[in-house]
Design an enzyme around this catalytic site. Structure first.
Site, short mmCIF file in Angstrom:
data_model
loop_
_atom_site.label_atom_id
_atom_site.label_comp_id
_atom_site.label_asym_id
_atom_site.label_seq_id
_atom_site.Cartn_x
_atom_site.Cartn_y
_atom_site.Cartn_z
N SER A 22 -9.74 -0.09 6.99
CA SER A 22 -9.18 0.00 5.63
C SER A 22 -8.53 -1.25 5.09
O SER A 22 -8.20 -1.31 3.90
CB SER A 22 -8.17 1.14 5.57
N LYS A 79 0.85 -1.21 0.00
CA LYS A 79 0.00 0.00 0.00
C LYS A 79 0.88 1.25 0.00
O LYS A 79 1.90 1.30 0.69
CB LYS A 79 -0.91 -0.02 1.23
N SER A 100 -9.76 2.38 2.89
CA SER A 100 -8.92 3.09 1.96
C SER A 100 -7.99 2.19 1.13
O SER A 100 -7.49 2.62 0.10
CB SER A 100 -8.05 4.09 2.75
N1 GLN Z 1 -12.93 4.36 6.11
C1 GLN Z 1 -12.36 4.79 7.36
C2 GLN Z 1 -12.03 6.26 7.29
O1 GLN Z 1 -12.34 6.85 6.32
C3 GLN Z 1 -11.18 3.94 7.67
C4 GLN Z 1 -9.91 4.45 7.14
C5 GLN Z 1 -8.73 3.59 7.48
O2 GLN Z 1 -8.86 2.54 8.10
N2 GLN Z 1 -7.58 4.08 7.10
O3 GLN Z 1 -11.51 6.81 8.19
#
Ligand code: GLN
Length: 514
Positions: free
Chosen positions: A183, A84, A159
């Site tokens: 994410s 990532k 994400s």
């Molecule tokens: N979707 C969540 C957010 O927008 C989780 C993001 C993440 O785990 N980096 O914060």
């Protein structure tokens, strides 16, 4: 004979075996994945950067070491892996999906990346993500969205949509992600992959570009539970460079996953269904598959118990105060002086004007929204009302977990409330986007580990549904055992893994859609 098509479909564990027996070379395995990326990534857009020749050179080096009989090669030597873009890599740009870091090549490797290299894995490239890991669809990437390999009109989650889509589209056997509120687990759910958020402190975050430091964890994404466990074993463990790293010696996650494949692995296991995270607000097909999975677990000897976790209801509200507060502070370092982009206002300007112009041009709308929310929540006069209250709710959620784990060994929920939605569907509605993390956020708030794995396709749309198990802090191994046990039961029913059985996969065959 192993064909290039076989090589991309093999789980990492099987590929590793063929590499070590000499049946295939790392150059062949790496080339097969690079070819696959070339064929389908124009559609999927899982990668922001492909290592290409650098990956092949490293693969050739590993093949040479093996030919020389190097006894020091790791068990996954020569296996390709995707990373990532939130993780710093010495030899590849690391943008975290943001314009503000476009083209930035870090001066060091994240500890987890260094460990991959030391274990002789082959970094294939960097995967797409929502900007600074803020989002649930990968649509907030400054470099364009990633698409779901099951249906290219749908989101791959976020994400870490790039890592999950790469794995699901056979563009990498496994990948690294980061999970601050879901994410890793939510993208895994909507792409039919396996994803793990380790215990807070179980995997080093040194060199992971921070979103919210009290929540962030790095973890694996893969197509099988064993593959996640193998990757977890490589990246896990104490790192003196991360002050939140736990100085424990961890058990082998791979052994735990293998134990889950033995008969009777679930006998007597107490599994708690969280009352607040089931039923209402969930897509019907998600609930249907989830309920079936519970029946399978019970049939394998587990005891299913209903658990009341009254404060989980407030998890999203608390998270969206704590996360923006920490993010606004972490992102202050992108000031046009130390990293990446610098925008000079016309005719020059003061230092403050340069910073302001840079941040205006370099950050996307979701990042700006959260910086503003976070700065507000932390400002004098509002701190107690917002940030302070959120921290109290966080403590209550931790207590709900403590009480639950006094009664059961693991908790279970669907991994996400719905299957993959369409691109654009929630982009203009931040609240709808935030609600995707309903089931994943509690584990981050409490620091406990969670695993997500596929349990079938929703009848109404034919898209993957995931289940999530959570365990007490430090009990990550238990999750691999339970996950592998359920995976075994499902594979016996399906005659193989969900991804290898998916006729619907839009890019299932080598060569892609066109
Ligand atoms: N979707 C969540 C957010 O927008 C989780 C993001 C993440 O785990 N980096 O914060």
């Amino acid at each position: 004979m192993t064909t290039a098509n076989d090589l991309i479909h093999l789980p990492a564990a099987d590929l590793a075996e063929r590499l070590s027996s000499g049946e295939v070379s790392s150059v062949e395995a790496t080339q097969a994945h690079l070819d696959r990326i070339a064929a389908v990534d124009g559609d999927v857009h899982a990668y922001l950067h492909v290592a290409g020749d650098a990956a092949l050179e490293r693969a050739a080096e590993i093949d040479r070491l093996r030919a020389e009989g190097d006894a020091g090669l790791g068990p996954l030597a020569g296996v390709p892996v995707a990373i990532k873009d939130v993780l710093c890599t010495l030899d590849m740009p690391s943008t975290a999906g943001s314009r503000i870091l476009e083209g930035w090549v870090p001066p060091y490797d994240a500890t987890v990346v260094r460990k991959l290299r030391e274990a002789h894995l082959i970094p294939l490239g960097k995967t797409n993500m929502d900007e600074f890991a803020m989002g649930s669809s990968t649509e907030h990437s400054a470099y364009g969205p990633t698409r779901n390999p099951w249906d290219l009109d749908r989101i791959p989650g976020g994400s870490g949509g790039g890592s999950a889509a790469a794995v699901a589209a056979f563009e990498a056997p496994f990948a690294l992600g980061s999970d601050t509120g879901g994410s890793i687990r939510q993208p895994a759910a909507v792409t039919g992959s396996v994803g793990v958020k380790p215990t807070y402190g179980g995997v080093s975050r040194y060199g992971a570009i921070a979103l919210a430091s009290s929540l962030d964890q790095v973890g694996p994404v893969s197509r099988t539970v064993l593959d996640s466990a193998l990757l977890h074993d490589v990246i896990g463990g104490h790192d003196p460079r991360d002050s939140t790293s736990i100085p424990d010696v961890w058990p082998s996650m791979a052994d735990a996953a293998r134990a889950g494949r033995r008969d009777g692995a679930l006998k007597g296991m107490r599994i708690g269904v969280v009352k607040q995270l089931n039923g209402e607000g969930f897509q019907a097909g998600v609930t249907q598959r989830f309920t079936e999975a519970l029946t399978l677990l019970e049939g394998a000897g587990a005891e299913i118990v209903e658990i009341d976790a009254p404060n989980f209801e407030y998890a999203i509200a608390a998270y969206y105060l704590i996360l923006p507060a920490e993010a606004s502070s972490n992102l202050a370092k992108f000031d046009s002086v130390r990293f990446g982009l610098r925008v000079n206002p016309p005719g020059g300007g003061t230092v403050e004007q340069v910073m302001s112009a840079t941040r205006e041009a370099g950050f996307g709308p979701e990042v700006k929204r959260r910086i503003i929310l976070g700065t507000y929540a932390l400002s004098a006069g509002y701190y107690d009302a917002y940030y302070g209250s959120a921290q109290k709710v966080r403590t209550l959620i931790q207590r709900d977990f403590d009480a639950a784990f006094g009664r059961v060994d693991v908790l279970v929920t669907p991994s996400a409330p719905t299957t993959a939605f369409r691109l654009g569907e929630k982009l203009d509605d931040p609240l709808a986007m935030y609600l995707n993390d309903l089931t994943t956020i509690p584990a981050n708030l409490a620091g406990v580990p969670g695993i997500g794995l596929p349990i079938g396709l929703a009848p109404e749309d034919g898209l993957p549904v995931g289940i999530q198990f959570m365990a007490p802090a430090r009990a990550d191994a238990r999750l691999y055992t339970v996950g592998a046990a359920l995976e075994q039961i499902l594979e016996d029913r399906w005659g193989g893994s969900l991804l290898s059985q998916a006729p619907e996969l839009a890019v299932a065959t080598a060569g892609g859609t066109n």
